[in-house]
Motif scaffolding. Structure first.
Motif, PDB file in Angstrom:
ATOM      1  N   ARG A  61       0.829  -1.208   0.000  1.00  0.00           N
ATOM      2  CA  ARG A  61       0.000   0.000   0.000  1.00  0.00           C
ATOM      3  C   ARG A  61       0.862   1.256   0.000  1.00  0.00           C
ATOM      4  N   VAL A  62       1.863   1.308   0.858  1.00  0.00           N
ATOM      5  CA  VAL A  62       2.758   2.461   0.912  1.00  0.00           C
ATOM      6  C   VAL A  62       3.539   2.570  -0.399  1.00  0.00           C
ATOM      7  N   GLY A  63       3.851   1.433  -0.997  1.00  0.00           N
ATOM      8  CA  GLY A  63       4.546   1.426  -2.270  1.00  0.00           C
ATOM      9  C   GLY A  63       3.758   2.072  -3.402  1.00  0.00           C
ATOM     10  N   MET A  64       2.469   2.175  -3.244  1.00  0.00           N
ATOM     11  CA  MET A  64       1.620   2.830  -4.247  1.00  0.00           C
ATOM     12  C   MET A  64       1.782   4.353  -4.218  1.00  0.00           C
ATOM     13  N   ALA A  65       2.488   4.871  -3.225  1.00  0.00           N
ATOM     14  CA  ALA A  65       2.640   6.323  -3.067  1.00  0.00           C
ATOM     15  C   ALA A  65       3.242   6.980  -4.309  1.00  0.00           C
ATOM     16  N   ALA A  66       4.179   6.313  -4.954  1.00  0.00           N
ATOM     17  CA  ALA A  66       4.803   6.898  -6.148  1.00  0.00           C
ATOM     18  C   ALA A  66       3.780   7.078  -7.264  1.00  0.00           C
ATOM     19  N   MET A  86       0.989   7.422   6.615  1.00  0.00           N
ATOM     20  CA  MET A  86       2.198   6.805   6.048  1.00  0.00           C
ATOM     21  C   MET A  86       2.301   7.095   4.557  1.00  0.00           C
ATOM     22  N   SER A  87       1.189   7.038   3.858  1.00  0.00           N
ATOM     23  CA  SER A  87       1.183   7.315   2.420  1.00  0.00           C
ATOM     24  C   SER A  87       1.517   8.773   2.143  1.00  0.00           C
TER      25      SER A  87
END
Length: 95
Positions: free
Chosen positions: A25-30, A80-81
């Protein structure tokens, strides 16, 4: 008969799955940041934050979970995001 050790091993496996999902989920931030830049949306989008929290609370209600605790978890995930998006844009405080 199931032993406490077996139950704890199963919980540990679930915990690892949760961590993997948080990472994903955090990896989707980009991707989110890129789309926000294109659409000229601020990193912190309070209306979308509300949509996400409401969706989580609705899902928690369906599963008969404590909605206030689920809402707190999603507040953390949203934060976090947002922090990751700030970091990726060069504005963050994270290492």
């Amino acid at each position: 008969m199931t032993t406490i050790k077996e139950v704890r091993a199963e919980i540990e496996k679930i915990d690892h799955e949760i961590i993997e999902l948080i990472h994903k989920r955090v990896g989707m931030a980009a991707k989110v940041l890129e789309a926000k830049k294109k659409e000229r949306i601020n990193i912190n989008d309070p209306s979308q934050n509300t949509v996400v929290q409401d969706r989580a609370v609705d899902a928690a209600t369906e599963k008969n979970l404590d909605t206030s605790s689920v809402k707190e978890i999603f507040e953390i995930l949203i934060r976090m995001s947002i922090e990751r998006q700030h970091e990726l844009s060069g504005e963050g405080n994270l290492p």
